[in-house]
Design a protein around this motif. Structure first.
Motif, PDB file in Angstrom:
ATOM      1  N   SER A 156       0.826  -1.188  -0.123  1.00  0.00           N
ATOM      2  CA  SER A 156       0.038   0.033   0.134  1.00  0.00           C
ATOM      3  C   SER A 156       0.782   1.227   0.068  1.00  0.00           C
ATOM      4  N   LEU A 157       0.290   2.252  -0.240  1.00  0.00           N
ATOM      5  CA  LEU A 157       1.138   3.638  -0.151  1.00  0.00           C
ATOM      6  C   LEU A 157       1.438   4.033   1.096  1.00  0.00           C
ATOM      7  N   GLU A 158       0.550   3.708   2.198  1.00  0.00           N
ATOM      8  CA  GLU A 158       1.292   3.636   3.521  1.00  0.00           C
ATOM      9  C   GLU A 158       2.492   2.642   3.921  1.00  0.00           C
ATOM     10  N   GLY A 181       3.705   0.589 -10.523  1.00  0.00           N
ATOM     11  CA  GLY A 181       2.543  -0.639 -11.003  1.00  0.00           C
ATOM     12  C   GLY A 181       2.593  -1.543 -10.051  1.00  0.00           C
ATOM     13  N   ILE A 182       1.152  -2.121  -9.678  1.00  0.00           N
ATOM     14  CA  ILE A 182       0.929  -2.987  -8.458  1.00  0.00           C
ATOM     15  C   ILE A 182       0.239  -4.188  -9.163  1.00  0.00           C
ATOM     16  N   ARG A 190       1.200  -5.658 -17.375  1.00  0.00           N
ATOM     17  CA  ARG A 190       1.964  -6.481 -16.558  1.00  0.00           C
ATOM     18  C   ARG A 190       1.712  -6.405 -15.140  1.00  0.00           C
ATOM     19  N   ASN A 191       1.343  -4.972 -14.986  1.00  0.00           N
ATOM     20  CA  ASN A 191       1.044  -4.544 -13.451  1.00  0.00           C
ATOM     21  C   ASN A 191      -0.133  -3.472 -13.671  1.00  0.00           C
ATOM     22  N   THR A 192      -0.511  -3.056 -12.746  1.00  0.00           N
ATOM     23  CA  THR A 192      -1.584  -2.003 -12.699  1.00  0.00           C
ATOM     24  C   THR A 192      -1.024  -0.765 -12.362  1.00  0.00           C
ATOM     25  N   PHE A 193      -1.080   0.185 -13.249  1.00  0.00           N
ATOM     26  CA  PHE A 193      -0.391   1.673 -12.957  1.00  0.00           C
ATOM     27  C   PHE A 193      -1.641   2.036 -12.064  1.00  0.00           C
ATOM     28  N   ASP A 194      -0.917   2.519 -10.868  1.00  0.00           N
ATOM     29  CA  ASP A 194      -1.823   3.224  -9.848  1.00  0.00           C
ATOM     30  C   ASP A 194      -1.605   4.684 -10.036  1.00  0.00           C
ATOM     31  N   ILE A 195      -2.502   5.173 -11.016  1.00  0.00           N
ATOM     32  CA  ILE A 195      -2.076   6.688 -11.178  1.00  0.00           C
ATOM     33  C   ILE A 195      -2.597   7.437 -10.055  1.00  0.00           C
ATOM     34  N   ALA A 196      -3.582   7.374  -9.311  1.00  0.00           N
ATOM     35  CA  ALA A 196      -3.860   7.991  -8.084  1.00  0.00           C
ATOM     36  C   ALA A 196      -2.781   8.100  -7.068  1.00  0.00           C
ATOM     37  N   ALA A 197      -1.737   7.028  -7.266  1.00  0.00           N
ATOM     38  CA  ALA A 197      -0.654   7.143  -6.336  1.00  0.00           C
ATOM     39  C   ALA A 197      -0.064   8.513  -6.356  1.00  0.00           C
ATOM     40  N   VAL A 198       0.211   8.829  -7.431  1.00  0.00           N
ATOM     41  CA  VAL A 198       0.856  10.278  -7.664  1.00  0.00           C
ATOM     42  C   VAL A 198       0.547  11.284  -6.765  1.00  0.00           C
ATOM     43  N   PRO A 199      -0.798  11.893  -7.283  1.00  0.00           N
ATOM     44  CA  PRO A 199      -1.409  12.933  -6.432  1.00  0.00           C
ATOM     45  C   PRO A 199      -1.638  12.731  -4.872  1.00  0.00           C
ATOM     46  N   VAL A 200      -1.718  11.434  -4.448  1.00  0.00           N
ATOM     47  CA  VAL A 200      -1.883  10.944  -3.153  1.00  0.00           C
ATOM     48  C   VAL A 200      -0.573  11.223  -2.550  1.00  0.00           C
ATOM     49  N   LEU A 201       0.497  10.491  -2.968  1.00  0.00           N
ATOM     50  CA  LEU A 201       1.883  10.819  -2.422  1.00  0.00           C
ATOM     51  C   LEU A 201       2.240  12.171  -2.254  1.00  0.00           C
ATOM     52  N   ALA A 230       1.468  10.367 -16.680  1.00  0.00           N
ATOM     53  CA  ALA A 230       2.282  10.599 -15.223  1.00  0.00           C
ATOM     54  C   ALA A 230       2.713  11.938 -15.201  1.00  0.00           C
ATOM     55  N   VAL A 231       3.128  12.597 -16.253  1.00  0.00           N
ATOM     56  CA  VAL A 231       3.624  14.163 -16.293  1.00  0.00           C
ATOM     57  C   VAL A 231       2.197  15.072 -15.957  1.00  0.00           C
ATOM     58  N   VAL A 232       1.072  14.585 -16.488  1.00  0.00           N
ATOM     59  CA  VAL A 232      -0.063  15.570 -16.411  1.00  0.00           C
ATOM     60  C   VAL A 232      -0.655  15.332 -14.820  1.00  0.00           C
ATOM     61  N   VAL A 233      -0.359  13.954 -14.106  1.00  0.00           N
ATOM     62  CA  VAL A 233      -0.862  14.100 -12.900  1.00  0.00           C
ATOM     63  C   VAL A 233       0.087  14.702 -11.752  1.00  0.00           C
TER      64      VAL A 233
END
Ligand code: PEP
Ligand code: MN
Length: 291
Positions: A156-158, A181-182, A190-201, A230-233
């Protein structure tokens, strides 16, 4: 963001954003991670030969990358796959740095290799399989180099922030967080890009955030569009796999771009990076009451 998820019960105060510490800039020479530009790091998954690395370094530098990636120690799922060139690989990376001026990022897998890798690398990469290797993180606390910390496959991000705290608590505040990706039930990528991870982090932590679209996608056709997203977020940097002849690569060829595809990705990103800079400039001016 889930308001119950905000590090309330967590222990990562050293890497948490605060009024006193809104953003960390990690500097490598004149490269600033966490500023208003998106730094691009590119190169092969693995160092295979001097010629392969030097050709790639020249090509990615020409297209605008600032950092050369390349694994000399490779974490492989099979003990029979290519395991990397070790110290010979590190020497090749150092030669590429002196010929192109690119900084070097390379993976360190074990605490016993930290010293030798730090001798050659500008940035130490902790791979996804090592995010919870606490003896490695502890040793990297005093390695004297910035660390790029990849998110574990099922972390998790935590969890990621806790590992970052471990580096910081052991004396190294120069950390780059990396979404690559997770693991999910999805098999199209291959993995799932968790795009929300960027703004959350970027909301909860002051550390720069890097996206690796290559490992997230697993197929080269998706890499440019994930890089653009990724650049946009708001990603502070990208880590991209590039190979002179991807179909002959010893690892991760399917997700590696050739030189032409990388050049075209970089051209495509220009419009998005300029737009992002402009938006950030405008919002900074708004906050400062100048608009
Ligand atoms: C790599 O960067 O080549 C690599 C092994 O990445 P990850 O740790 O994200 O799988
Ligand atoms: Mn790889």
């Amino acid at each position: 963001m889930n308001s119950r998820w905000n590090g309330q019960f967590s222990c990562y105060d050293l890497v948490a954003k605060s009024v006193r510490r809104p953003q960390t800039i990690v500097s490598v020479g004149d490269i600033a991670f966490g500023s208003d530009i998106c730094v691009v790091m590119a190169g092969p998954c693995a160092v295979e030969s001097e010629r392969q690395v030097l050709r790639t370094a020249e090509a990615v530098a020409r297209s605008g990358a600032r950092v050369l990636r390349g694994g000399a120690y490779k974490p492989r799922s099979s003990p029979y796959s290519f395991q990397g060139m070790g110290v010979e690989g590190l020497k090749i990376l150092a030669k590429a740095r002196s010929e192109t001026g690119l900084a070097i990022i390379t993976e360190v897998m074990s605490e016993t290799d930290v010293e030798v890798v730090a001798e050659y690398a500008d940035i130490m990469q902790v791979g996804t399989r090592s995010m919870e290797n606490y003896s490695l993180l502890e040793r990297l606390g005093t390695c004297g180099r910035p660390v790029l910390l990849k998110r574990g496959m099922t972390a998790s991000l935590e969890d990621l922030l806790r590992s970052a705290q471990c580096l910081a608590a052991n004396g190294n505040p120069e950390i780059l967080l990396c979404e690559r990706g997770i693991r999910t039930f999805e098999t199209a990528t291959r993995n799932t890009f968790d795009i929300a991870a960027v703004p959350v982090l970027k909301t909860v932590s002051h550390l720069p955030v890097v996206v690796d679209p290559s490992h997230a996608a697993g197929v080269r056709s998706l890499v440019p569009v994930l890089a653009r997203a990724a650049v946009v977020v708001g990603a502070d940097a990208l880590l991209v796999e590039v190979h002179p002849d991807p179909d002959k690569a010893m690892s991760d060829g399917e997700q590696s771009l050739d030189f032409e595809q990388f050049e075209s990705m970089m051209r495509d990103l220009d419009a998005y990076t300029s737009l992002r800079c402009e938006m950030e400039r405008q919002s900074a001016a708004l906050v400062g009451g100048r608009v």
